[in-house]
Design an enzyme around this catalytic site. Structure first.
Site, short mmCIF file in Angstrom:
data_model
loop_
_atom_site.label_atom_id
_atom_site.label_comp_id
_atom_site.label_asym_id
_atom_site.label_seq_id
_atom_site.Cartn_x
_atom_site.Cartn_y
_atom_site.Cartn_z
N GLU A 88 0.84 -1.19 0.00
CA GLU A 88 0.00 0.00 0.00
C GLU A 88 0.87 1.24 0.00
O GLU A 88 1.89 1.28 0.69
CB GLU A 88 -0.88 0.03 1.25
CG GLU A 88 -1.93 -1.05 1.26
CD GLU A 88 -2.83 -0.95 2.48
OE1 GLU A 88 -3.70 -1.81 2.60
OE2 GLU A 88 -2.64 -0.03 3.29
N CYS A 123 3.22 -7.07 9.05
CA CYS A 123 4.06 -6.54 10.12
C CYS A 123 4.01 -7.47 11.32
O CYS A 123 2.93 -7.96 11.68
CB CYS A 123 3.59 -5.14 10.53
SG CYS A 123 4.62 -4.39 11.80
N CYS A 127 0.42 -4.32 16.49
CA CYS A 127 -0.30 -3.33 17.30
C CYS A 127 -1.80 -3.66 17.27
O CYS A 127 -2.35 -4.03 16.23
CB CYS A 127 -0.07 -1.92 16.76
SG CYS A 127 1.68 -1.47 16.82
N CYS A 130 -4.24 -2.01 14.58
CA CYS A 130 -3.71 -1.81 13.24
C CYS A 130 -4.07 -2.96 12.31
O CYS A 130 -3.82 -4.13 12.64
CB CYS A 130 -2.18 -1.67 13.32
SG CYS A 130 -1.39 -1.74 11.72
N GLY A 170 4.19 -1.98 7.83
CA GLY A 170 5.47 -2.49 8.28
C GLY A 170 6.20 -1.60 9.27
O GLY A 170 5.85 -0.42 9.44
N GLU A 171 7.21 -2.16 9.91
CA GLU A 171 8.06 -1.45 10.87
C GLU A 171 9.41 -1.21 10.17
O GLU A 171 10.19 -2.15 9.99
CB GLU A 171 8.22 -2.31 12.13
CG GLU A 171 9.33 -1.90 13.07
CD GLU A 171 9.33 -0.42 13.46
OE1 GLU A 171 8.37 0.03 14.09
OE2 GLU A 171 10.32 0.27 13.14
N SER A 223 5.87 6.04 17.47
CA SER A 223 4.45 5.81 17.75
C SER A 223 4.32 5.33 19.19
O SER A 223 4.47 4.15 19.49
CB SER A 223 3.91 4.74 16.79
OG SER A 223 4.00 5.22 15.47
N ASN A 299 -8.27 5.85 12.61
CA ASN A 299 -9.00 5.51 11.39
C ASN A 299 -9.46 4.07 11.56
O ASN A 299 -8.67 3.14 11.46
CB ASN A 299 -8.06 5.67 10.19
CG ASN A 299 -8.82 5.74 8.89
OD1 ASN A 299 -10.02 5.48 8.83
ND2 ASN A 299 -8.11 6.08 7.83
N CYS A 341 -2.92 2.15 7.56
CA CYS A 341 -2.09 1.11 6.96
C CYS A 341 -2.78 -0.25 7.02
O CYS A 341 -3.39 -0.62 8.00
CB CYS A 341 -0.72 1.05 7.62
SG CYS A 341 -0.75 0.60 9.34
S1 SF4 Z 1 2.39 -1.43 10.72
FE1 SF4 Z 1 2.91 0.00 12.38
S2 SF4 Z 1 1.02 0.24 13.54
FE2 SF4 Z 1 0.78 -1.59 12.26
S3 SF4 Z 1 1.42 -3.34 13.56
FE3 SF4 Z 1 3.22 -2.67 12.42
S4 SF4 Z 1 4.25 -1.19 13.76
FE4 SF4 Z 1 2.17 -1.44 14.54
#
Ligand code: SF4
Length: 364
Positions: A88, A123, A127, A130, A170-171, A223, A299, A341
């Site tokens: 994305e 990811c 979180c 997310c 992603g991280e 974050s 969101n 995301c």
């Molecule tokens: S993309 Fe960002 S907000 Fe989503 S799980 Fe991974 S670290 Fe967390």
């Protein structure tokens, strides 16, 4: 090829028996003109173009799957990769005249244009709020694929992208080498100022330490979401490995090494982390740290959370502002297009929607 800088492209030219400057010509087509079709790089000898292709170099790999746009001009792209999976990427024009948001945008040039790009497919951080985290981890995104998200959105929109945030799926600090390679190419080749590049992390301390040693002038966004360890353990599970006290020490060291202010991101969730008491706890946690706080309207995904009410966001903001710390509330963009995301990808994976639109002429 987008993962190669000018020097490496000059080596490719030499390896093909061409003068090095031919590599510089390729770099200009790729990074300055967003041209990803070898046949359209008209000042390159045909033999060189054929040699490049025969050696297995491909200017671009991604193909557009969907392109969705909201009235404010925000566009969210889903891109398929032959390496597997979909990425994305979001394009956000920022308009000088706020009224342009609600009027005809034809012919109006944005003041600046931000690209939000993905560094991983899925990811592992997980979180709780997310959509990407709910999908699990699939693979790291290569540096060339990160650059291609920017170059393709530039080519597709006709806008010059001025800012890039590594804040999509992603991280980034768990894909450190490719993220840093992309940062350097975006800066040196695409021409995006280092201060206009932002890496957003959930708080991966070894990555923050490494980044501090690079002494780059990019922006680091953390974050945080809450200054309460037990709550953060549930919202951002990586907190169990990198708890708040250690994270603060890493952030202080980052500021000391780079002289850059950190951005603290807080997604506010109704009844979870948005009370005035939690705002005061955040104020105390941030004492002594050069940081700006950015509050983000949630969101909604299909997780169990609700966005904070506007009055709660305002009360939270006031507590932070009264403490003397810089605070902002992020303007909400792209709710209609699942611009948080992982949302679009999950919906498409779940069977797509009626509004799905194949992109005309995309995927050269
Ligand atoms: S993309 Fe960002 S907000 Fe989503 S799980 Fe991974 S670290 Fe967390």
């Amino acid at each position: 090829m987008l993962g190669l800088g000018s020097l490496e492209l000059k080596e490719v030219a030499r390896a093909c028996g061409q003068p090095a400057y031919r590599g510089g010509q390729v770099a200009r087509w790729l990074f300055e003109r967003s041209e990803l079709d070898l046949d359209r790089m008209s000042d390159l000898p045909r033999a060189f173009r054929e040699q490049i292709a025969a050696a297995g170099y491909v200017p671009g790999e991604l193909t557009f799957v969907t392109d969705r746009q909201t009235p404010d001009g925000t566009r969210k792209f889903l891109l398929a990769s032959p390496r597997g999976g979909t990425l994305e990427a979001v394009l956000m024009p920022h308009w000088t005249d706020a009224e342009a948001v609600h009027t005809d945008l034809e012919g109006i040039r944005p003041e600046r244009v931000t690209a939000c790009i993905s560094t991983q497919i899925g990811c592992a951080v997980g979180c709780a709020f997310c959509a990407t985290g709910l999908s699990g981890f699939h693979r790291n995104v290569a540096a060339g694929e990160m650059i291609e998200q920017v170059v393709r959105m530039q080519g597709q929109s006709g806008y010059r992208i001025s800012n890039v945030v590594f804040m999509g799926m992603g991280e980034p600090l768990l894909n450190y080498n490719d993220t840093l390679k992309a940062v350097r190419i975006l800066n040196a080749e695409v021409g995006i100022g280092m201060r206009h590049l932002t890496i957003s992390t959930a708080g991966i301390i070894p990555g923050i330490d490494r980044l501090a040693d690079e002494r780059l002038q990019l922006t680091l966004a953390v974050s945080l979401h809450t200054a309460d360890d037990s709550l953060r353990d549930t919202l951002v599970p990586i907190n169990r490995r990198y708890p708040l006290a250690d994270l603060k020490a890493a952030m202080k060291q980052y500021v000391a090494r780079t002289s850059r202010r950190i951005t603290i991101e807080c997604v506010l969730l109704s009844g979870v982390n948005d009370s005035p008491a939690q705002a005061r706890e955040l104020v105390r946690y941030l004492e002594g740290l050069n940081a700006h706080v950015n509050l983000i309207p949630y969101n909604a995904t299909d997780a169990q959370f609700e966005p904070s009410r506007p009055a709660a966001v305002e009360a939270f903001r006031e507590v932070i502002e009264r403490s003397g710390r810089a605070v902002s509330v992020r303007v909400e963009r792209g709710r209609q297009i699942d611009a948080a995301c992982g949302q679009l990808r999950r919906r498409m994976a779940a069977g797509g929607e009626a509004i799905r639109k194949e992109h005309d002429g995309a995927g050269s």
